[in-house]
Design an enzyme around this catalytic site. Structure first.
Site, PDB file in Angstrom:
ATOM      1  N   ASP A  87       0.671  -1.424   0.292  1.00 30.82           N
ATOM      2  CA  ASP A  87      -0.021   0.328   0.032  1.00 30.82           C
ATOM      3  C   ASP A  87       1.132   1.662   0.299  1.00 30.82           C
ATOM      4  O   ASP A  87       1.916   2.009  -1.109  1.00 30.82           O
ATOM      5  CB  ASP A  87      -0.726   0.488   1.311  1.00 30.82           C
ATOM      6  CG  ASP A  87      -2.955   0.426   0.952  1.00 30.82           C
ATOM      7  OD1 ASP A  87      -2.783   0.588   0.400  1.00 30.82           O
ATOM      8  OD2 ASP A  87      -1.655   1.965   2.019  1.00 30.82           O
ATOM      9  N   TYR A 213      -2.710  11.555   2.598  1.00 33.13           N
ATOM     10  CA  TYR A 213      -2.237  11.450   1.202  1.00 33.13           C
ATOM     11  C   TYR A 213      -1.956  12.985   0.201  1.00 33.13           C
ATOM     12  O   TYR A 213      -1.413  12.860  -0.688  1.00 33.13           O
ATOM     13  CB  TYR A 213      -4.475  10.790   0.933  1.00 33.13           C
ATOM     14  CG  TYR A 213      -4.045   9.646   1.131  1.00 33.13           C
ATOM     15  CD1 TYR A 213      -4.477   8.708  -0.207  1.00 33.13           C
ATOM     16  CD2 TYR A 213      -4.549   9.149   1.993  1.00 33.13           C
ATOM     17  CE1 TYR A 213      -4.809   7.570  -0.294  1.00 33.13           C
ATOM     18  CE2 TYR A 213      -4.493   8.013   2.379  1.00 33.13           C
ATOM     19  CZ  TYR A 213      -4.516   6.921   0.716  1.00 33.13           C
ATOM     20  OH  TYR A 213      -5.260   5.868   0.864  1.00 33.13           O
ATOM     21  N   HIS A 274      -5.786  -7.049  -2.150  1.00 33.42           N
ATOM     22  CA  HIS A 274      -4.879  -6.542  -1.640  1.00 33.42           C
ATOM     23  C   HIS A 274      -4.073  -6.718  -0.146  1.00 33.42           C
ATOM     24  O   HIS A 274      -2.651  -5.813   0.034  1.00 33.42           O
ATOM     25  CB  HIS A 274      -5.215  -5.428  -1.052  1.00 33.42           C
ATOM     26  CG  HIS A 274      -4.542  -3.446  -1.378  1.00 33.42           C
ATOM     27  ND1 HIS A 274      -3.700  -3.464  -1.969  1.00 33.42           N
ATOM     28  CD2 HIS A 274      -4.842  -2.468  -0.526  1.00 33.42           C
ATOM     29  CE1 HIS A 274      -2.779  -2.550  -1.526  1.00 33.42           C
ATOM     30  NE2 HIS A 274      -3.656  -1.906  -0.735  1.00 33.42           N
TER      31      HIS A 274
END
Length: 300
Positions: A87, A213, A274
């Site tokens: 990730d 982010y 994931h």
């Protein structure tokens, strides 16, 4: 995953000298039986996640974190180590193999993004791309067109979003679950797992981790120079998830992966999602051990 969390970064050190990261949510007894017999493990929370305080100033993106984590390893006495990422930890790892390459003996990851180049798209338009390449481009486009909205909000309006999420633990859990469910290849997380993950985001506060982010997804975040650090990539399918159009998003073509890496190990799994360290822990550990075992045999 909708919101990066405490599971994203970890390090293990084979024989007490080489760190390599893994997913810290794995059961302690499982780790004891498999990884801890061979590796020292250092599992730092990224700033703003879990028990790690949020940054007090801007600028702590993946390149800065690459240098910060290397400084941490040096303080702990590890001059040479390996890393395992997933990730957003992958972005840090990709900068570590450039910014602090002399410290890294190998980089193992279960996540890799290889954006199609203009040339790749020309070949696809002409019908000259391989079946694998065409499937990857289709899933890549579908992901960013239909499933990337959460990241855009995190990057552009982290405070506005966090004011809403910070008002409701259940709302935070729902936000986290939405993307987690999309990418988990049909794996059903238990209520205990979901609540624990949400709690580890709630402890520092949603803004602390949403804002990551904003720091990470700058225009140059993926301008990785080619690296000579030995790299291992294991890919895990998403085809059993609820959105079939993104089923091949995790299957970056091997030749495209080689554009920025010194790829020495590559394994492709039809399923796993994931976070395969949770969904397929036995196979995940096997990939990690095989990659670093090969480096050890080669005298890394």
């Amino acid at each position: 995953m909708a919101i990066p969390n405490h599971k994203l970064r970890a390090f293990e050190f084979p024989d007490g000298s080489y760190p390599q990261p893994f997913n810290v949510e794995l059961d302690d007894s499982f780790l004891e039986m498999t990884l801890r017999k061979s590796f020292d493990i250092v599992a730092p929370d990224l700033p703003g996640f879990g028990l790690s305080p949020a940054p007090k100033q801007s600028g702590l993106g993946p390149r800065a974190l690459a240098r910060a984590l290397d400084a941490l390893m040096l303080q702990l006495g590890y001059e040479k180590y390996g890393i395992v990422t997933t990730d957003i930890g992958w972005f840090i790892g990709m900068w570590m193999v450039n910014e602090v390459k002399d410290s890294i003996i190998g980089h193992m990851t279960d996540f890799f993004i290889a954006p199609p180049t203009p040339g790749d798209r020309v070949l696809q338009a002409k019908g000259e791309a391989s079946t694998e390449e065409s499937a990857y481009i289709a899933s890549y486009d579908s992901w960013f067109e239909s499933h990337w909205a959460y990241a855009t909000v995190h990057a552009q309006k982290p405070l506005a979003l966090s004011q809403a999420l910070g008002d409701s633990p259940v709302g935070l859990l729902g936000w986290y679950w939405d993307v987690n469910n999309s990418t988990s290849d049909g794996y059903e997380y238990s209520f205990e797992q979901l609540i624990t993950d949400a709690m580890m985001l709630w402890i520092p506060g949603p803004y602390a981790n949403c804002r990551a982010y904003l720091e990470f997804f700058k225009p140059d975040v993926m301008d990785f120079p080619p690296s000579r650090v030995p790299t291992g990539v294991s890919e895990w399918g998403w085809s059993k998830g609820p959105f079939s159009k993104i089923g091949d998003f995790a299957f970056a073509p091997m030749e495209w992966v080689k554009r920025t890496t010194n790829l020495v190990y590559f394994n492709k799994h039809d399923e796993g999602g994931h976070f395969p360290a949770i969904c397929q822990p036995d196979l995940w550990v096997q990939d990690v051990r095989t990659f670093f075992g090969q480096l050890r045999e080669a005298g890394a």
